[in-house]
Design a protein around this motif. Structure first.
Motif, PDB file in Angstrom:
ATOM      1  N   GLY A  77       0.771  -1.237   0.000  1.00  0.00           N
ATOM      2  CA  GLY A  77       0.000   0.000   0.000  1.00  0.00           C
ATOM      3  C   GLY A  77       0.799   1.282   0.000  1.00  0.00           C
ATOM      4  O   GLY A  77       0.268   2.327   0.392  1.00  0.00           O
ATOM      5  N   ARG A  78       2.065   1.246  -0.445  1.00  0.00           N
ATOM      6  CA  ARG A  78       2.865   2.467  -0.492  1.00  0.00           C
ATOM      7  C   ARG A  78       2.471   3.294  -1.711  1.00  0.00           C
ATOM      8  O   ARG A  78       2.851   3.011  -2.839  1.00  0.00           O
ATOM      9  N   LYS A  79       1.712   4.352  -1.452  1.00  0.00           N
ATOM     10  CA  LYS A  79       1.234   5.212  -2.537  1.00  0.00           C
ATOM     11  C   LYS A  79       2.391   5.926  -3.237  1.00  0.00           C
ATOM     12  O   LYS A  79       2.326   6.176  -4.449  1.00  0.00           O
ATOM     13  N   ASP A  80       3.469   6.222  -2.503  1.00  0.00           N
ATOM     14  CA  ASP A  80       4.587   6.928  -3.123  1.00  0.00           C
ATOM     15  C   ASP A  80       5.225   6.091  -4.232  1.00  0.00           C
ATOM     16  O   ASP A  80       5.587   6.628  -5.288  1.00  0.00           O
ATOM     17  N   LEU A  81       5.330   4.785  -4.037  1.00  0.00           N
ATOM     18  CA  LEU A  81       5.903   3.937  -5.080  1.00  0.00           C
ATOM     19  C   LEU A  81       4.969   3.842  -6.282  1.00  0.00           C
ATOM     20  O   LEU A  81       5.423   3.848  -7.434  1.00  0.00           O
ATOM     21  N   ALA A  82       3.678   3.746  -6.008  1.00  0.00           N
ATOM     22  CA  ALA A  82       2.699   3.700  -7.104  1.00  0.00           C
ATOM     23  C   ALA A  82       2.701   5.003  -7.897  1.00  0.00           C
ATOM     24  O   ALA A  82       2.622   4.998  -9.137  1.00  0.00           O
ATOM     25  N   ASP A  83       2.810   6.120  -7.198  1.00  0.00           N
ATOM     26  CA  ASP A  83       2.808   7.423  -7.869  1.00  0.00           C
ATOM     27  C   ASP A  83       4.053   7.598  -8.744  1.00  0.00           C
ATOM     28  O   ASP A  83       3.978   8.140  -9.857  1.00  0.00           O
ATOM     29  N   VAL A  84       5.201   7.135  -8.246  1.00  0.00           N
ATOM     30  CA  VAL A  84       6.433   7.223  -9.033  1.00  0.00           C
ATOM     31  C   VAL A  84       6.303   6.404 -10.315  1.00  0.00           C
ATOM     32  O   VAL A  84       6.695   6.849 -11.404  1.00  0.00           O
ATOM     33  N   ALA A  85       5.744   5.202 -10.185  1.00  0.00           N
ATOM     34  CA  ALA A  85       5.543   4.360 -11.365  1.00  0.00           C
ATOM     35  C   ALA A  85       4.615   5.034 -12.370  1.00  0.00           C
ATOM     36  O   ALA A  85       4.869   5.019 -13.585  1.00  0.00           O
ATOM     37  N   HIS A  86       3.544   5.649 -11.861  1.00  0.00           N
ATOM     38  CA  HIS A  86       2.587   6.322 -12.740  1.00  0.00           C
ATOM     39  C   HIS A  86       3.241   7.470 -13.498  1.00  0.00           C
ATOM     40  O   HIS A  86       3.057   7.622 -14.714  1.00  0.00           O
ATOM     41  N   ARG A  87       4.022   8.284 -12.796  1.00  0.00           N
ATOM     42  CA  ARG A  87       4.687   9.416 -13.453  1.00  0.00           C
ATOM     43  C   ARG A  87       5.662   8.929 -14.517  1.00  0.00           C
ATOM     44  O   ARG A  87       5.731   9.498 -15.614  1.00  0.00           O
ATOM     45  N   GLN A  88       6.416   7.871 -14.203  1.00  0.00           N
ATOM     46  CA  GLN A  88       7.388   7.378 -15.171  1.00  0.00           C
ATOM     47  C   GLN A  88       6.696   6.762 -16.383  1.00  0.00           C
ATOM     48  O   GLN A  88       7.172   6.895 -17.518  1.00  0.00           O
ATOM     49  N   LEU A  89       5.564   6.111 -16.169  1.00  0.00           N
ATOM     50  CA  LEU A  89       4.797   5.559 -17.288  1.00  0.00           C
ATOM     51  C   LEU A  89       4.335   6.660 -18.238  1.00  0.00           C
ATOM     52  O   LEU A  89       4.265   6.452 -19.452  1.00  0.00           O
ATOM     53  N   GLN A  90       4.036   7.815 -17.705  1.00  0.00           N
ATOM     54  CA  GLN A  90       3.617   8.933 -18.558  1.00  0.00           C
ATOM     55  C   GLN A  90       4.799   9.580 -19.277  1.00  0.00           C
ATOM     56  O   GLN A  90       4.671  10.017 -20.417  1.00  0.00           O
ATOM     57  N   GLU A  91       5.941   9.622 -18.616  1.00  0.00           N
ATOM     58  CA  GLU A  91       7.108  10.307 -19.181  1.00  0.00           C
ATOM     59  C   GLU A  91       7.864   9.431 -20.185  1.00  0.00           C
ATOM     60  O   GLU A  91       8.137   9.846 -21.312  1.00  0.00           O
ATOM     61  N   LEU A  92       8.236   8.228 -19.749  1.00  0.00           N
ATOM     62  CA  LEU A  92       8.940   7.282 -20.614  1.00  0.00           C
ATOM     63  C   LEU A  92       8.607   5.881 -20.115  1.00  0.00           C
ATOM     64  O   LEU A  92       9.254   5.365 -19.205  1.00  0.00           O
ATOM     65  N   PRO A  93       7.586   5.253 -20.697  1.00  0.00           N
ATOM     66  CA  PRO A  93       7.161   3.950 -20.181  1.00  0.00           C
ATOM     67  C   PRO A  93       8.149   2.834 -20.469  1.00  0.00           C
ATOM     68  O   PRO A  93       8.178   1.838 -19.748  1.00  0.00           O
ATOM     69  N   TYR A  94       8.947   3.009 -21.505  1.00  0.00           N
ATOM     70  CA  TYR A  94       9.916   1.963 -21.840  1.00  0.00           C
ATOM     71  C   TYR A  94      10.985   2.519 -22.763  1.00  0.00           C
ATOM     72  O   TYR A  94      10.702   3.310 -23.653  1.00  0.00           O
ATOM     73  N   TYR A  95      12.188   2.142 -22.509  1.00  0.00           N
ATOM     74  CA  TYR A  95      13.225   2.122 -23.515  1.00  0.00           C
ATOM     75  C   TYR A  95      14.300   1.172 -23.038  1.00  0.00           C
ATOM     76  O   TYR A  95      14.329   0.757 -21.875  1.00  0.00           O
ATOM     77  N   ASN A  96      15.172   0.761 -23.965  1.00  0.00           N
ATOM     78  CA  ASN A  96      16.124  -0.303 -23.671  1.00  0.00           C
ATOM     79  C   ASN A  96      17.540   0.233 -23.540  1.00  0.00           C
ATOM     80  O   ASN A  96      17.800   1.416 -23.771  1.00  0.00           O
ATOM     81  N   LEU A  97      18.461  -0.662 -23.196  1.00  0.00           N
ATOM     82  CA  LEU A  97      19.875  -0.318 -23.105  1.00  0.00           C
ATOM     83  C   LEU A  97      20.675  -0.923 -24.259  1.00  0.00           C
ATOM     84  O   LEU A  97      21.878  -1.103 -24.171  1.00  0.00           O
ATOM     85  N   PHE A  98      19.954  -1.221 -25.368  1.00  0.00           N
ATOM     86  CA  PHE A  98      20.590  -1.636 -26.610  1.00  0.00           C
ATOM     87  C   PHE A  98      20.871  -0.381 -27.457  1.00  0.00           C
ATOM     88  O   PHE A  98      20.595   0.744 -27.037  1.00  0.00           O
ATOM     89  N   PHE A  99      21.389  -0.552 -28.638  1.00  0.00           N
ATOM     90  CA  PHE A  99      21.546   0.525 -29.630  1.00  0.00           C
ATOM     91  C   PHE A  99      22.353   1.717 -29.103  1.00  0.00           C
ATOM     92  O   PHE A  99      22.103   2.860 -29.475  1.00  0.00           O
ATOM     93  N   GLN A 100      23.280   1.464 -28.177  1.00  0.00           N
ATOM     94  CA  GLN A 100      24.130   2.531 -27.633  1.00  0.00           C
ATOM     95  C   GLN A 100      23.312   3.617 -26.946  1.00  0.00           C
ATOM     96  O   GLN A 100      23.643   4.806 -27.012  1.00  0.00           O
ATOM     97  N   THR A 101      22.236   3.223 -26.274  1.00  0.00           N
ATOM     98  CA  THR A 101      21.382   4.203 -25.594  1.00  0.00           C
ATOM     99  C   THR A 101      21.295   3.913 -24.099  1.00  0.00           C
ATOM    100  O   THR A 101      21.620   2.828 -23.627  1.00  0.00           O
TER     101      THR A 101
END
Length: 457
Positions: free
Chosen positions: A68-92
């Motif tokens: 029930g830690r709302k702070d962890l859920a909120d962080v996940a939500h913000r990151q999903l809106q900003e950048l939900p996924y990218y990888n560490l391939f392709f020199q990135t």
């Protein structure tokens, strides 16, 4: 569209129709029906019928901050809106994974420098196997490839991690590979014979030297073990054990690799369990407490010595995972670690709640007629069932007795786990004295009921 109202029975039927659960007889479970958990708060869970349980296992040793830690859920939500996924391939790369590493290595001794992120502890140990073997290849010692683990040790459920682990029943299901060997576990209560604990610790460590010489030191790549054995029964080695293991590894130029998947991130009152036991591994496998289980993430931490060889001499590192360093997982891990640090939770486990749990457990069970030993430190502990304390004689049917106790625990509204003849627990690190009192009181009721129902006392 209106969401259909479903009963517990509905979910149990769906579960039986579509799932194969871990480490149990699926047919037996289907006949009984799975327990359906629907919500959690701090250390407590509620099933679909409204019954409340105290989770004495932090899920699977992972919900260090509880539910029930709302702070962890909120962080996940913000990151999903900003950048939900990218990888560490392709020199990135991306900001969150770099910020996570900066924070992680601020907690670790200066001897560590690099991490390879994964999705779980199993994957971390799978990556460990290939990374260690690659390290020796780069140093022109490709014959150094054998990995030594311990019998009854657990390192995951992928093929390589299963072979590395020492669970024989997993090996029998096609889970053994060439290039792996095992030594005995430092389980004094079961294996100590007439030796005192410290003498046994040295003897158990000496098994590693014997095995290295048997295989040939030029062929042994690493010794891999949990600082304390988790799934194998929360077995704490004698104080003499780890310093001798480290001496042997250094003597024969064998890497010392610590599986910190369970012990990491505050469980013992230190940030990492190897710090509690006072040894210096070359690698650390991490997961579980890294994100408090709120989202999957693991990793392999490398010493500077290993990382320098891989980076400066290794060329292309032919290994990678789609979700390695996932931005949402990294964001949650950062928030989790900051909470553990800034809220003083790890320090609290070391100085207050950890000693309190160990004290009340021993007050309740040191003189109990069914319990021969109490082990643990911080927020991890084990009770050893014994038929006769003075001789350390174990019950012939100890597995059945412990499983019965676990089942009774669920009836009492308590989730603890049985392994062989041991009852094991690892409550969330945020547990307060009242919650720990509830844990011990319910455990005592479960042990007493077990003794009465099985005519043991």
């Amino acid at each position: 569209m209106t969401k259909p109202i479903r009963t517990t029975s509905d979910y149990q039927k769906l579960d039986a129709a579509h799932h194969i659960h871990a480490f149990l007889d699926q047919k037996v479970l289907n006949d009984k029906g799975a327990l359906v958990i629907e919500r959690g708060d701090r250390l407590h869970l509620w099933d679909t019928q409204g019954k409340r349980y105290l989770d004495g296992m932090s899920g699977l040793w992972c919900t260090n901050l509880g539910y029930g830690r709302k702070d962890l859920a909120d962080v996940a939500h913000r990151q999903l809106q900003e950048l939900p996924y990218y990888n560490l391939f392709f020199q990135t790369t991306h900001p969150r994974v770099n910020e996570l590493s900066e924070l992680l290595f601020s907690l670790l001794p200066n001897r560590y420098s690099h991490a390879i992120y994964t999705n779980s502890g199993s994957e971390a140990n799978e990556v460990l196997i290939r990374t260690v073997r690659r390290y020796w290849q780069i140093l022109d010692k490709p014959e150094k490839s054998i990995m030594i683990g311990r019998w009854n040790g657990y390192h995951g459920s992928t093929l390589g991690s299963t072979a590395l682990g020492g669970m024989g029943f997993m090996h029998e299901m096609g889970g053994m590979l060439p290039g792996f060997a095992h030594i005995g576990e430092p389980y004094w209560y079961a294996r100590g014979g007439e030796l005192d604990e410290q003498a046994f610790g040295l003897k158990a460590a000496a098994e590693l030297e014997t095995k290295i010489l048997e295989l040939g030191a030029e062929k042994v790549a690493a010794f891999v073990a949990e600082p304390f054995q988790g799934a194998g029964g929360m077995i704490f080695p004698p104080a003499s054990y780890w310093s001798e293991i480290q001496r042997i590894c250094r003597k024969y130029d064998v890497l010392l690799c610590a599986d910190e998947v369970i012990g990491g991130f505050g469980r013992t009152g230190e940030w990492f369990a190897h710090e509690h036991f006072g040894f210096e591994p070359d690698t650390l496998s991490i997961a579980k407490g890294l994100t408090s289980g709120y989202i999957p993430m693991g990793g392999l931490v490398l010493s500077k010595t290993i990382a320098e060889v891989l980076v400066e001499k290794g060329g292309v590192f032919a290994s990678g995972l789609t979700y390695s360093g996932h931005p949402v997982a990294a964001a949650v891990a950062i928030a989790n670690i900051l909470a553990l640090r800034n809220e003083g939770i790890v320090t609290q486990v070391k100085n207050d709640t950890g000693p309190y749990l160990q004290k009340i457990l021993r007050e309740a069970f040191n003189n109990h007629p069914l319990i021969g030993d109490v082990q643990g430190v911080g927020m991890v502990a084990a009770l050893q069932f014994a038929e006769e304390k003075s001789s350390r004689k174990r019950f012939e049917a100890e597995n059945d007795i412990a499983w019965h106790c676990r089942t009774v625990g669920f009836e009492e509204g308590l989730i603890i786990r049985s392994t062989l003849g041991r009852m094991i627990m690892a409550p969330a690190l945020i547990a307060n004295h009242s919650e720990l009192d509830e844990l011990v009181e319910k455990t005592l009721r479960a042990v007493n009921r077990t003794g009465q129902e099985l005519n043991l006392i």
